[in-house]
Enzyme design. Sequence first.
Site, mmCIF file in Angstrom:
data_model
loop_
_atom_site.group_PDB
_atom_site.id
_atom_site.type_symbol
_atom_site.label_atom_id
_atom_site.label_comp_id
_atom_site.label_asym_id
_atom_site.label_seq_id
_atom_site.Cartn_x
_atom_site.Cartn_y
_atom_site.Cartn_z
ATOM 1 N N TYR A 198 -11.069 -8.669 -3.111
ATOM 2 C CA TYR A 198 -10.384 -8.226 -2.700
ATOM 3 C C TYR A 198 -8.340 -8.677 -2.940
ATOM 4 O O TYR A 198 -8.295 -8.193 -3.236
ATOM 5 C CB TYR A 198 -10.340 -9.166 -0.913
ATOM 6 N N TYR A 250 0.374 1.274 6.922
ATOM 7 C CA TYR A 250 1.020 0.462 8.261
ATOM 8 C C TYR A 250 0.939 0.700 8.966
ATOM 9 O O TYR A 250 0.584 1.623 10.095
ATOM 10 C CB TYR A 250 1.533 -1.142 7.701
ATOM 11 N N VAL A 268 2.218 -3.336 -0.742
ATOM 12 C CA VAL A 268 3.978 -3.880 -0.881
ATOM 13 C C VAL A 268 3.970 -4.089 -2.486
ATOM 14 O O VAL A 268 5.798 -4.540 -2.378
ATOM 15 C CB VAL A 268 3.423 -4.924 -0.303
#
Length: 316
Positions: A198, A250, A268
């Site tokens: 990840y 989001y 981000v």
Amino acid sequence: MIETEQRTPDLQAILDEVYAALEPRRGEGKVADYIPQLARINPQHFGMAIVTVDGAVYTAGDAELPFSIQSISKVFTLTLALGKHGETLWNRVGREPSGSAFNSIVQLEHEGGKPRNPFINAGAITVSDLICAGHSPREVIGEILRFLRYLADDDDISIDPAVARSEAATGFRNAALANFMRAFDKLSSPVDNVLGVYFHHCAIAMSCVQLAKAGLFLANGGKQALTGRTVVSRERARRINALMLTCGHYDGSGDFAYHVGLPGKSGVGGGIMAVAPGRAALAVWSPGLNQNGNSLLGSVALEMIAQRTGWSVFGP
Ligand code: GLU
């Protein structure tokens, strides 16, 4: 009869116009600072790229400069995991917008360790677990990278090792999410392996041009635009687009759909990849984020491009 025929927009003129309009606003928004490597980015960067399904590339600003794609990588890991597990993937992850923060642990507890969707952190960690099955983290990270290089037809795409290290050194909440799911017996591979995969896919660096090329199969019925090779079925491409539209931004996913009207995924690092089905893939980058953690200028730029091209999934 309703007139649906659209004139072909002059994409370079549109990008130039949008760039000129937004260039004075470079630096607006707040750069992600949860890891020092991202906080250090010059907030003045601003790039855009459009790649059409017939292979034409249009750019403006810092379109060739690699940046940290962060959560945009989740679209590609989901594509890989669907290829390995098919629709059974949905036994492990939901398909609903979360309505809470991308790294929320409360919701995960409430829902018994099954993440709401593949794009919130818990969902993407589950997707990493699904790709990990039976492989070492190194093999899996290599596979993700090869997949992106193949899609973008560009062997220069790589992982920023400093970002990956920093993600791992500060990823306490992601470690909490992964351990929490493990406690619910929802992860099959060792937690450290899953988190390693990840953190590394979040640390992939790509430019707007590379991202738009890599996402183009989603605009082209699942096929690579230039070679005609099938990446996923037409139906799967539609479904990945549906998830990007409903869950790709989001807590700001509804707002993005309202203003831009195209499926998209943000990260981000300040990047957004968006898909105009049948027409083009787009990528924008500006590191300053809005209150939902999506690129502020990038969202505005995509709204302006969508208005000027007339591209929307909601109607002609
Ligand atoms: N690597 C980031 C994290 O898990 C991803 C953030 C994002 O782009 O949503 O915190």
